[in-house]
Scaffold this active site. Structure first.
Site, short mmCIF file in Angstrom:
data_model
loop_
_atom_site.label_atom_id
_atom_site.label_comp_id
_atom_site.label_asym_id
_atom_site.label_seq_id
_atom_site.Cartn_x
_atom_site.Cartn_y
_atom_site.Cartn_z
N ILE A 67 0.84 -1.20 0.00
CA ILE A 67 0.00 0.00 0.00
C ILE A 67 0.88 1.25 0.00
CG2 ILE A 67 -1.65 1.37 1.37
CD1 ILE A 67 -2.93 -1.33 2.22
N VAL A 70 2.39 1.87 -3.49
CA VAL A 70 1.45 2.38 -4.48
C VAL A 70 0.94 3.77 -4.11
CG1 VAL A 70 -0.80 1.97 -5.58
CG2 VAL A 70 0.80 0.07 -5.25
N GLU A 71 0.69 4.01 -2.84
CA GLU A 71 0.14 5.30 -2.40
C GLU A 71 1.14 6.44 -2.54
OE1 GLU A 71 -2.81 6.28 -1.70
OE2 GLU A 71 -3.95 4.53 -1.12
N SER A 72 2.39 6.20 -2.12
CA SER A 72 3.33 7.32 -2.01
C SER A 72 4.73 7.02 -2.54
CB SER A 72 3.45 7.75 -0.55
OG SER A 72 4.08 6.70 0.20
#
Length: 169
Positions: A67, A70-72
């Site tokens: 996560i 992909v997020e940051s």
């Protein structure tokens, strides 16, 4: 008789290896975090926070790392155009609900981990629906009775699953 003894001994050794690997976070996650961060200190802090929150909230560390990627892309100062902040891209309302400061790296991981744990619980541990809930909101997942037809959410679920599966392999 010797072959039975060898078989039992081999089985015992393999069992110990399997159980010791299950209880220890993989070096793969540590290497993955290190590869995606700029300094050893940042990598160590993120890794420790992933492991700590994984254990505390019963979420696989591979999922948390996926996560974050992909997020940051492991950049803790990331702020989206929608206002999501930090490694796990917490929206201000979500950060407030999770009682964390989204600008604090460790608190952001704590809040994001608590939130994905809640999403997993709400979606009966269906990982893809939980990821869609994390990205688009649980209301949208309920409204569409599955992953919403938003390209961003569909791509998000695919990307996180790809990273997660890589880390689990």
């Amino acid at each position: 008789m010797k072959s039975i003894f060898k078989f039992v001994a081999l089985f015992f050794i393999l069992t110990i290896c399997v159980f010791s690997q299950e209880n220890n976070p993989s070096d793969k996650i540590k290497d993955y975090v290190k590869k995606n961060t700029t300094t050893e200190k940042t990598a160590t802090n993120i890794y420790k926070s992933i492991i700590e929150n994984s254990e505390k909230h019963d979420v696989e560390p591979e999922l948390i790392a996926a996560i974050i990627k992909v997020e940051s892309d492991f950049k803790h100062s990331t702020i989206s155009t929608a206002g999501a902040r930090g490694l796990m891209q917490l929206m201000p309302k979500t950060a407030k609900l999770m009682k964390v400061n989204p600008n604090d790296m460790n608190a952001n991981i704590k809040g994001g981990t608590k939130y994905i744990a809640w999403c997993l619980e709400q979606q009966n541990n269906n990982l893809k629906l939980a990821l869609a809930s994390y990205n688009a909101g649980i209301g949208n997942v309920k409204k569409y009775n599955g992953i919403p037809p938003f390209k961003e959410t569909q791509n998000y679920v695919k990307k996180v699953m790809k990273e997660y599966n890589y880390l689990k392999a």
